[in-house]
Design a protein around this motif. Structure first.
Motif, PDB file in Angstrom:
ATOM      1  N   ALA A  59       0.573  -0.949   0.312  1.00 14.03           N
ATOM      2  CA  ALA A  59       0.017  -0.247   0.105  1.00 14.03           C
ATOM      3  C   ALA A  59       0.935   1.607   0.033  1.00 14.03           C
ATOM      4  CB  ALA A  59      -0.981  -0.066   1.081  1.00 14.03           C
ATOM      5  N   ASP A  60       1.744   0.976   0.815  1.00 15.83           N
ATOM      6  CA  ASP A  60       3.103   2.403   1.141  1.00 15.83           C
ATOM      7  C   ASP A  60       3.500   2.419  -0.390  1.00 15.83           C
ATOM      8  OD1 ASP A  60       2.476   2.825   3.790  1.00 15.83           O
ATOM      9  OD2 ASP A  60       4.489   1.977   3.675  1.00 15.83           O
ATOM     10  N   ARG A  61       3.861   1.488  -1.269  1.00 14.10           N
ATOM     11  CA  ARG A  61       4.299   1.672  -2.579  1.00 14.10           C
ATOM     12  C   ARG A  61       3.377   2.382  -3.538  1.00 14.10           C
ATOM     13  NH1 ARG A  61       9.559   0.294  -5.089  1.00 14.10           N
ATOM     14  NH2 ARG A  61       9.288   0.587  -7.227  1.00 14.10           N
ATOM     15  N   LEU A  62       2.645   1.619  -3.382  1.00 15.25           N
ATOM     16  CA  LEU A  62       1.522   1.581  -4.685  1.00 15.25           C
ATOM     17  C   LEU A  62       0.276   3.445  -4.372  1.00 15.25           C
ATOM     18  CD1 LEU A  62       0.280  -1.693  -5.563  1.00 15.25           C
ATOM     19  CD2 LEU A  62       1.825  -0.469  -7.044  1.00 15.25           C
ATOM     20  N   ARG A  63       0.102   3.265  -3.268  1.00 16.25           N
ATOM     21  CA  ARG A  63      -0.925   4.453  -2.520  1.00 16.25           C
ATOM     22  C   ARG A  63      -1.747   4.001  -3.115  1.00 16.25           C
ATOM     23  NH1 ARG A  63       1.897   5.624   1.395  1.00 16.25           N
ATOM     24  NH2 ARG A  63       0.774   7.311   1.431  1.00 16.25           N
ATOM     25  N   ARG A  64      -2.605   3.407  -2.327  1.00 11.46           N
ATOM     26  CA  ARG A  64      -4.086   2.299  -3.116  1.00 11.46           C
ATOM     27  C   ARG A  64      -4.146   1.340  -1.959  1.00 11.46           C
ATOM     28  NH1 ARG A  64      -3.871   0.881  -8.648  1.00 11.46           N
ATOM     29  NH2 ARG A  64      -5.342  -0.991  -8.412  1.00 11.46           N
ATOM     30  N   PRO A  65      -5.404   0.992  -1.656  1.00  6.72           N
ATOM     31  CA  PRO A  65      -5.866  -0.494  -1.056  1.00  6.72           C
ATOM     32  C   PRO A  65      -5.260  -1.290  -1.481  1.00  6.72           C
ATOM     33  CG  PRO A  65      -7.138   1.293  -1.532  1.00  6.72           C
ATOM     34  CD  PRO A  65      -6.231   1.943  -1.791  1.00  6.72           C
ATOM     35  N   VAL A  66      -4.689  -1.934  -0.355  1.00  9.84           N
ATOM     36  CA  VAL A  66      -4.035  -2.605  -0.632  1.00  9.84           C
ATOM     37  C   VAL A  66      -4.827  -3.988   0.578  1.00  9.84           C
ATOM     38  CG1 VAL A  66      -2.055  -5.032  -0.908  1.00  9.84           C
ATOM     39  CG2 VAL A  66      -2.143  -2.248  -1.940  1.00  9.84           C
ATOM     40  N   ILE A  67      -4.724  -5.931  -0.249  1.00  8.54           N
ATOM     41  CA  ILE A  67      -5.078  -6.643   0.729  1.00  8.54           C
ATOM     42  C   ILE A  67      -4.437  -7.428   0.040  1.00  8.54           C
ATOM     43  CG2 ILE A  67      -6.705  -9.021   1.543  1.00  8.54           C
ATOM     44  CD1 ILE A  67      -9.184  -7.183  -0.141  1.00  8.54           C
ATOM     45  N   ALA A  68      -3.572  -8.224   2.011  1.00  7.52           N
ATOM     46  CA  ALA A  68      -2.478  -9.387   1.765  1.00  7.52           C
ATOM     47  C   ALA A  68      -3.792 -10.073   2.564  1.00  7.52           C
ATOM     48  CB  ALA A  68      -1.241  -8.993   2.582  1.00  7.52           C
ATOM     49  N   ASP A  69      -2.589 -11.605   1.649  1.00  4.48           N
ATOM     50  CA  ASP A  69      -2.968 -13.441   2.928  1.00  4.48           C
ATOM     51  C   ASP A  69      -2.518 -13.366   3.508  1.00  4.48           C
ATOM     52  OD1 ASP A  69      -2.823 -15.927   2.297  1.00  4.48           O
ATOM     53  OD2 ASP A  69      -4.823 -15.647   1.630  1.00  4.48           O
ATOM     54  N   ASP A  70      -2.211 -13.779   4.249  1.00  2.00           N
ATOM     55  CA  ASP A  70      -0.651 -14.878   5.326  1.00  2.00           C
ATOM     56  C   ASP A  70      -1.631 -16.038   5.514  1.00  2.00           C
ATOM     57  OD1 ASP A  70       2.054 -14.943   5.531  1.00  2.00           O
ATOM     58  OD2 ASP A  70       1.747 -15.892   7.271  1.00  2.00           O
ATOM     59  N   SER A  71      -1.458 -17.417   5.027  1.00  2.07           N
ATOM     60  CA  SER A  71      -2.039 -18.393   5.405  1.00  2.07           C
ATOM     61  C   SER A  71      -0.988 -19.307   5.012  1.00  2.07           C
ATOM     62  CB  SER A  71      -3.295 -18.928   4.343  1.00  2.07           C
ATOM     63  OG  SER A  71      -2.759 -18.345   3.016  1.00  2.07           O
ATOM     64  N   GLY A  72      -1.433 -20.172   6.302  1.00  5.01           N
ATOM     65  CA  GLY A  72      -0.715 -22.098   6.074  1.00  5.01           C
ATOM     66  C   GLY A  72      -1.523 -23.131   7.190  1.00  5.01           C
ATOM     67  N   LEU A  73      -0.722 -23.871   7.352  1.00  3.93           N
ATOM     68  CA  LEU A  73      -1.103 -25.600   7.658  1.00  3.93           C
ATOM     69  C   LEU A  73      -1.026 -25.060   8.802  1.00  3.93           C
ATOM     70  CD1 LEU A  73      -2.622 -27.828   7.435  1.00  3.93           C
ATOM     71  CD2 LEU A  73      -0.909 -28.889   6.012  1.00  3.93           C
ATOM     72  N   ALA A  74      -1.553 -25.500   9.984  1.00  5.22           N
ATOM     73  CA  ALA A  74      -0.719 -25.864  11.393  1.00  5.22           C
ATOM     74  C   ALA A  74      -1.604 -27.636  11.451  1.00  5.22           C
ATOM     75  CB  ALA A  74      -1.248 -24.980  12.760  1.00  5.22           C
ATOM     76  N   VAL A  75      -0.700 -28.771  12.028  1.00  4.30           N
ATOM     77  CA  VAL A  75      -0.857 -29.667  12.294  1.00  4.30           C
ATOM     78  C   VAL A  75      -0.261 -30.374  13.504  1.00  4.30           C
ATOM     79  CG1 VAL A  75      -0.029 -32.171  10.892  1.00  4.30           C
ATOM     80  CG2 VAL A  75       0.012 -30.511   9.666  1.00  4.30           C
ATOM     81  N   ASP A  76      -1.024 -30.760  14.257  1.00  7.55           N
ATOM     82  CA  ASP A  76      -1.153 -30.889  15.434  1.00  7.55           C
ATOM     83  C   ASP A  76      -0.171 -31.783  16.109  1.00  7.55           C
ATOM     84  OD1 ASP A  76      -3.844 -29.016  16.164  1.00  7.55           O
ATOM     85  OD2 ASP A  76      -4.668 -30.795  16.023  1.00  7.55           O
ATOM     86  N   ALA A  77       0.364 -32.466  15.362  1.00 10.22           N
ATOM     87  CA  ALA A  77       0.980 -33.596  15.764  1.00 10.22           C
ATOM     88  C   ALA A  77       2.965 -32.867  15.612  1.00 10.22           C
ATOM     89  CB  ALA A  77       1.171 -34.994  14.702  1.00 10.22           C
ATOM     90  N   LEU A  78       2.524 -32.167  14.671  1.00  7.97           N
ATOM     91  CA  LEU A  78       3.776 -31.412  14.603  1.00  7.97           C
ATOM     92  C   LEU A  78       4.308 -30.275  15.474  1.00  7.97           C
ATOM     93  CD1 LEU A  78       4.298 -31.985  10.929  1.00  7.97           C
ATOM     94  CD2 LEU A  78       4.836 -33.121  12.472  1.00  7.97           C
ATOM     95  N   GLY A  79       3.223 -30.270  16.445  1.00  6.32           N
ATOM     96  CA  GLY A  79       3.540 -29.170  17.327  1.00  6.32           C
ATOM     97  C   GLY A  79       2.673 -27.704  16.694  1.00  6.32           C
TER      98      GLY A  79
END
Ligand SMILES: O=c1[nH]c(=O)c2ncn([C@@H]3O[C@H](COP(=O)(O)OP(=O)(O)OP(=O)(O)O)[C@@H](O)[C@H]3O)c2[nH]1
Ligand SMILES: [Mg+2]
Length: 204
Positions: A59-79
């Protein structure tokens, strides 16, 4: 608002956001359309922190509204791993097949009932001059013993969704886009959309 930039170069995410926003009459652009925006280091220890870092930098760079996605997988047996390291689990080059192979080998011998996992998605909305908003959602499932299905991206072929009796990669895109962590996070964002975007967004 007729157009939104998603601060990602992940083609799988771009595809899903394009479908999710199409229903809302909004066209999706991504950093694949703005190749001059530099990559930022994902130095956060949570999905929310990383989503904020990515959204604010773009958003700083483009000077316009931006959405970012941070995502991932959490596996219980691997803490909870691979967690925020999901994309780079088997190395910095971000290879889905190698990530899956590493995950399956770490879970070798773990019985199905102990292979519980969840996808996380944090979405950050950065609008120049405003505080950044973050919403989060999850999707529960199990890690299979072998990949199944061709759809989706990332770990989808080994993520079993019990309610559907299929892996994420066996679901049609429309089905994934109803139940996924990303779809649920976007629905939450929509509930808060007017507060977050306000008049500035409407005048776009
Ligand atoms: O099977 C999956 N189905 C999904 O729906 C999904 N969503 C996320 N993931 C995994 O988590 C990483 C995100 O890491 P991430 O948020 O840092 O994204 P990324 O580095 O690929 O792109 P960017 O958005 O940062 O540019 C991805 O690469 C995938 O491995 C998924 N796997
Ligand atoms: Mg990333």
């Amino acid at each position: 608002m007729t157009e939104i930039v998603i601060a990602t170069k992940n083609a799988g995410k771009v595809r899903e956001f394009a479908a999710l926003f199409e229903k809302r009459g909004i066209e999706v652009k991504s950093l694949l359309d703005f190749p001059d925006v530099p990559d930022v280091e994902e130095t956060g220890s949570t999905f929310a922190e990383n989503a904020k870092i990515k959204a604010e930098a773009a958003a700083d760079r483009l000077r316009r509204p931006v959405i970012a996605d941070d995502s991932g997988l959490a596996v219980d047996a691997l803490g909870g791993r691979p967690g925020v390291y999901s994309a780079r689990y088997a190395g910095e080059e971000k290879n889905d097949a190698r990530n899956i192979a590493k995950l399956l080998s770490e879970l070798e011998g773990v019985p199905m009932e102990k292979r519980t996992a969840r996808f996380h998605c944090a979405l950050a909305v950065a609008i120049p001059g405003r505080p950044t908003a973050v919403v989060e959602a999850t999707c529960d499932g199990y890690i299979t013993e072998a990949p199944r299905g061709e759809g989706g991206f990332g770990y989808d072929p080994v993520f079993y969704v019990p309610e559907r009796g299929k892996t994420m990669a066996e679901l049609a895109p429309d089905e994934k886009n109803v139940i996924s962590h990303r779809a649920k996070a976007l629905a939450k964002l929509e509930e808060q959309w007017d507060d977050i975007i306000g008049e500035k967004g409407e005048s776009e």
